[in-house]
Scaffold this active site. Structure first.
Site, PDB file in Angstrom:
ATOM      1  N   GLY A  21       0.797  -1.219   0.000  1.00 54.45           N
ATOM      2  CA  GLY A  21       0.000   0.000   0.000  1.00 54.45           C
ATOM      3  C   GLY A  21       0.829   1.266   0.000  1.00 54.45           C
ATOM      4  O   GLY A  21       0.286   2.358   0.080  1.00 54.45           O
ATOM      5  N   CYS A  22       2.132   1.113  -0.081  1.00 57.29           N
ATOM      6  CA  CYS A  22       3.021   2.267  -0.118  1.00 57.29           C
ATOM      7  C   CYS A  22       3.576   2.425  -1.537  1.00 57.29           C
ATOM      8  O   CYS A  22       3.906   1.439  -2.185  1.00 57.29           O
ATOM      9  CB  CYS A  22       4.186   2.090   0.852  1.00 57.29           C
ATOM     10  SG  CYS A  22       3.669   1.981   2.575  1.00 57.29           S
ATOM     11  N   ALA A  23       3.684   3.668  -1.981  1.00 53.65           N
ATOM     12  CA  ALA A  23       4.224   3.927  -3.318  1.00 53.65           C
ATOM     13  C   ALA A  23       5.703   3.570  -3.368  1.00 53.65           C
ATOM     14  O   ALA A  23       6.210   3.099  -4.380  1.00 53.65           O
ATOM     15  CB  ALA A  23       4.020   5.385  -3.699  1.00 53.65           C
TER      16      ALA A  23
END
Length: 148
Positions: A49-51
């Site tokens: 869920g993190c870029a």
């Protein structure tokens, strides 16, 4: 429930008037962290869920009511490393129950970050907080099973 270290960050943010200065401060916090060892940068520690690439490795010490939560983390993005450093000041040293009870949104609101982070960074921060909470919840469940 905020730690003294987090309270100091809040004070520093209030002292620094420009957001550019605050960003530099967050980046410096990240630079001061010890990098995570390569063998800990594995799928099991990766935060989805993190870029950017983010890893969180919990460290649970003690037992029963003396159980304490802390974590180390790392990212390939300097600003995210700084956000990890801030999260560490919020959570490290708390009991598992306290970790679960922390209102991270309220604590982080004291820094006013939400309006100054991109939506991807904000989503990543939410994902990191969710991961920390899940790690603490799973450890609490394991403690309950072991005590039964």
């Amino acid at each position: 429930m905020p730690t003294e270290a987090f309270a100091e960050i809040v004070d520093t943010f209030e002292f620094l008037e420009e957001w550019e200065e605050r960003y530099r401060f967050v980046i410096e916090l990240g630079k001061d962290m010890t990098p995570l060892e390569d063998q800990l940068r594995i799928p099991a520690t990766k935060v989805n869920g993190c870029a950017s690439q983010v890893w969180i490795v919990p460290e649970i010490t003690g037992s029963g009511t003396n159980t304490r939560f802390s974590f180390n983390g790392d990212s390939d993005a300097m600003i995210v490393r700084g956000l990890i450093a801030i999260l560490r000041t919020i959570y490290n040293g708390l009991s598992l129950a306290e970790v679960v009870e922390v209102d991270a949104s309220a604590e982080l609101a004291k820094l006013g970050l939400h309006g100054h982070l991109s939506s991807q960074r904000s989503n990543g921060l939410v994902a990191m907080v969710a991961r920390i909470r899940t790690l603490a919840e799973k450890s609490l469940e394991a403690d309950s099973v072991a005590a039964a």
